[in-house]
Design a protein around this motif. Structure first.
Motif, PDB file in Angstrom:
ATOM      1  N   ASP A 167      -0.386  46.071  70.030  1.00 37.25           N
ATOM      2  CA  ASP A 167      -1.086  47.348  70.117  1.00 37.25           C
ATOM      3  C   ASP A 167      -0.401  48.420  69.263  1.00 37.25           C
ATOM      4  O   ASP A 167      -1.052  49.409  68.882  1.00 37.25           O
ATOM      5  N   VAL A 204      -0.204  48.914  63.124  1.00 34.99           N
ATOM      6  CA  VAL A 204      -1.253  49.712  62.494  1.00 34.99           C
ATOM      7  C   VAL A 204      -1.650  49.076  61.166  1.00 34.99           C
ATOM      8  O   VAL A 204      -0.844  48.417  60.505  1.00 34.99           O
ATOM      9  N   GLN A 260      -3.870  46.668  60.359  1.00 35.82           N
ATOM     10  CA  GLN A 260      -4.332  45.286  60.239  1.00 35.82           C
ATOM     11  C   GLN A 260      -5.391  45.004  61.300  1.00 35.82           C
ATOM     12  O   GLN A 260      -5.349  43.985  61.981  1.00 35.82           O
ATOM     13  N   ASP A 261      -6.344  45.901  61.421  1.00 36.84           N
ATOM     14  CA  ASP A 261      -7.366  45.763  62.462  1.00 36.84           C
ATOM     15  C   ASP A 261      -8.254  44.543  62.246  1.00 36.84           C
ATOM     16  O   ASP A 261      -8.849  44.039  63.201  1.00 36.84           O
ATOM     17  N   HIS A 262      -8.367  44.066  61.005  1.00 39.42           N
ATOM     18  CA  HIS A 262      -9.249  42.930  60.736  1.00 39.42           C
ATOM     19  C   HIS A 262      -8.740  41.637  61.378  1.00 39.42           C
ATOM     20  O   HIS A 262      -9.516  40.697  61.569  1.00 39.42           O
ATOM     21  N   LEU A 304      -6.373  41.961  64.164  1.00 35.54           N
ATOM     22  CA  LEU A 304      -5.854  42.328  65.475  1.00 35.54           C
ATOM     23  C   LEU A 304      -6.900  43.009  66.352  1.00 35.54           C
ATOM     24  O   LEU A 304      -6.555  43.577  67.394  1.00 35.54           O
ATOM     25  N   ALA A 305      -8.163  42.982  65.929  1.00 35.50           N
ATOM     26  CA  ALA A 305      -9.230  43.554  66.756  1.00 35.50           C
ATOM     27  C   ALA A 305      -9.314  42.785  68.077  1.00 35.50           C
ATOM     28  O   ALA A 305      -8.909  41.617  68.165  1.00 35.50           O
ATOM     29  N   PRO A 306      -9.865  43.390  69.133  1.00 35.14           N
ATOM     30  CA  PRO A 306      -9.876  42.731  70.457  1.00 35.14           C
ATOM     31  C   PRO A 306     -10.507  41.348  70.465  1.00 35.14           C
ATOM     32  O   PRO A 306     -10.068  40.475  71.217  1.00 35.14           O
ATOM     33  N   SER A 317     -10.747  39.280  67.793  1.00 29.34           N
ATOM     34  CA  SER A 317     -10.312  38.453  66.660  1.00 29.34           C
ATOM     35  C   SER A 317      -9.421  37.306  67.137  1.00 29.34           C
ATOM     36  O   SER A 317      -9.164  37.139  68.336  1.00 29.34           O
ATOM     37  N   HIS A 349      -2.508  55.120  57.554  1.00 22.49           N
ATOM     38  CA  HIS A 349      -1.697  54.219  58.371  1.00 22.49           C
ATOM     39  C   HIS A 349      -0.210  54.540  58.224  1.00 22.49           C
ATOM     40  O   HIS A 349       0.536  54.576  59.215  1.00 22.49           O
ATOM     41  N   THR A 388       0.769  57.614  60.027  1.00 23.37           N
ATOM     42  CA  THR A 388       0.966  57.348  61.457  1.00 23.37           C
ATOM     43  C   THR A 388       2.371  56.820  61.729  1.00 23.37           C
ATOM     44  O   THR A 388       3.038  57.231  62.690  1.00 23.37           O
TER      45      THR A 388
END
Length: 585
Positions: free
Chosen positions: A152, A155, A157-159, A161-163, A165, A304, A307
């Motif tokens: 969580d 940051v 790498q949402d592609h 680490l999405a819920p 995926s 990113h 952040t």
């Protein structure tokens, strides 16, 4: 040797030999034995070891009240050298009384050797210095301290680490597969591998599921891998934690070393996670790719990285606040964050390290840099809490960066990606984009002659007969780059790139040679021989065999209907004439 050292301290040969015999030859214990043994004390009161140069004791006195041992500088220096430094518990804060009874109890606990050489206690100490020493600055770089603990916290790498995926779903189901993390430096490959274990430990039953073993292909070999695998198999047989074997820079292993992973991945002895910055298609063997899922990591976007920087500035435990000790406060404004996030080329590690160096510059400017003893403050160790706040300026950040970071590898993917972008921009007649990609390659350190060779190829492949002088321009560009080199040849390359981008394009020649080679490769059976009228006949025998017969000399008969292709290819057109000089794409 030990006996000679005791003699050199002033003891006699007999006493030295007796002490070494009683203590097994240990010189430290022998010295303690001499000083603490009753007989040695009596002897030491009856002779002067310093004046006894011959090693024989002096006449013994019968005094019932022996005098204290004489001053012995050699022994004192020896004990002071051998004695260990006092622990911090011996340092008393200011205002605390030292009771005699407590001191007597402590004297009984101290060995005789240390009791003789114990250093004086420090009774007074600056409260500010104690506060600074309470929490020492960490030695790890900021980028290491700020690694995300769980998935969580990752940051950019949402592609992957999405819920819904692959990774989160596998963790939720407790069926983590072997994976390969491929991406540029500073995008979170190692962090994701470690965060997977921490995330699994935070799930129900996950705390007893996985153990993490990390190796680097740079410093490890097959033996290290074998030891880790053997331990993993023992843990698996006992029903304990499964092992996640993380190999950093896995592309540095050769084929035989990569083969060693295949059986242990196959039988489930370990869950394999590899990290690489190189294209797995070229640097990893196919059987290993077959057993692992390749997850591609993208360079971090500026927001990113912003952040990450703000997170480091706000973290009181691992961030900049503990950079120079608990009293040091570092402040970062939005201007500095924006500059760092846009000039590190998607590398989070570069941004965090530059931020830490900027903090060093800001602290040094305020006279708060670490001294020779690792303390903050002035030359007396005093610190003013109101002045222990450093503000990082834009100049500090620029000084830390020195120049914009460019992610470029002359032998890696970026090398081929950028030359492809240059070639296609020239083909599309976009001179602005072409010069931009050229600048990217030159600033990344690309060899100029490599670019010039590609321009020579482009002059024939894409410009061709639409502008025959383009080839001469490209060859001249290569020769000029060879003559003068970088950085002066950058203008020559830019001129040639702009010329080729703006020139008319024709790929007729490119298509013609491709079609002809295809016919030659795909011809059924043996290729047809050269027609007899096209063959040369330098001898009488060859003339008698028909070589050169019926050949028509074209300059004398320009309108002849003579053919030149083999009979089976009559009427076949490889080159589209007269449209070769047009933009026929």
């Amino acid at each position: 040797m030990a006996e000679q050292q005791l003699v050199s301290m002033g003891f006699s040969d007999d006493i030295a030999a007796e002490a070494l015999t009683a203590t097994g030859g240990d010189i430290i214990k022998a010295t303690e034995w001499i000083l603490s043994h009753k007989g040695s004390q009596e002897n030491s009161s009856n002779f002067n070891p310093i004046s006894s140069s011959s090693g024989s004791p002096t006449a013994a006195t019968h005094d019932h009240h022996p005098s204290p041992p004489p001053f012995q500088p050699k022994i004192d220096r020896f004990f002071q050298f051998q004695s260990k430094p006092l622990t911090p518990t011996s340092v008393k804060p200011m205002g605390v009384a030292i009771h005699e009874e407590e001191e007597e109890d402590k004297e009984d606990e101290v060995p005789p050797l240390l009791r003789l050489t114990k250093r004086p206690k420090v009774l007074f100490e600056s409260e500010q210095v104690k506060k600074l020493q309470k929490k020492r600055p960490p030695h790890e770089p900021l980028s290491e301290r700020m690694r995300p603990r769980t998935l969580d916290d990752v940051v950019g790498q949402d592609h992957i680490l999405a819920p819904k995926s692959l990774l989160p779903s596998a963790i939720d189901c407790g069926r983590l597969p072997s994976i390969l993390l491929w991406g540029p430096p500073g995008t979170g490959k190692t962090s994701i591998a470690r965060a997977i274990v921490n995330t699994c430990s935070g799930t129900e039953g996950g705390g007893s599921t996985y153990r993490f073993v990390s190796l680097s292909a740079v410093t490890s070999g097959v033996k290290d891998v074998r030891d880790a695998v053997d331990e993993a198999r023992r843990m698996k047989k006992k029903g304990n934690k499964r092992t996640i074997l993380f190999i950093d820079e896995v592309h540095r292993f050769n084929k035989a070393q990569q083969d060693s992973f295949l059986p242990v991945i196959e039988d489930g002895s370990v869950i394999f996670i590899g990290a690489t910055t190189e294209n797995p298609s070229f640097h990893l063997i196919t059987p290993l790719l077959s057993r692992c899922r390749v997850l591609t990591l993208n360079p971090l976007k500026p927001h990113h990285i912003a952040t990450l920087l703000r997170r480091a500035a706000a973290d009181s435990d691992k961030g900049l606040s503990c950079f120079m000790g608990e009293m040091m406060k570092i402040e970062v404004n939005d201007e500095c964050v924006e500059f760092l996030s846009t000039n590190c080329d998607g590398d989070g590690r570069v941004a965090l390290n530059a931020l830490e160096i900027s903090a060093t510059t800001a602290a040094a400017r305020m006279g708060m840099a670490r001294g020779s003893k690792g303390e903050l403050g002035d030359d007396k160790g005093n610190a003013d809490e109101s002045s222990l706040s450093a503000v990082i300026s834009l100049n500090d950040v620029k000084e830390a960066m020195q120049c914009k970071h460019l992610a470029y590898d002359r032998a890696g993917d970026e090398h081929y990606n950028l030359i492809s972008a240059l070639h296609k921009s020239m083909r599309g007649s976009d001179a602005n984009a072409s010069i931009y990609w050229l600048a990217r390659m030159l600033e990344g350190g690309e060899e100029p002659l490599y670019i010039a060779r590609r321009l020579v190829r482009f002059a024939s492949e894409d410009v061709g007969l639409a502008d025959p002088s383009a080839l001469g321009q490209a060859v001249a560009c290569y020769q000029a780059c060879h003559f003068i080199g970088m950085p002066e040849c950058n203008v020559i390359l830019a001129q040639c790139v702009a010329y080729l981008a703006l020139a008319p394009k024709s790929i007729a020649v490119y298509r013609a040679i491709g079609a002809a080679q295809k016919v030659v490769r795909e011809s059924v059976g043996q290729n047809e021989g050269v027609p007899l009228h096209l063959r040369n006949a330098p001898t009488k025998l060859m003339k008698d065999l028909g070589y050169g017969r019926d050949y028509i000399y074209t300059p004398d008969n320009p309108n002849s209907s003579q053919t030149y292709l083999p009979p089976s290819l009559q009427g076949y057109k490889f080159l589209d004439w007269p449209n070769v000089a047009t933009n026929d794409r």
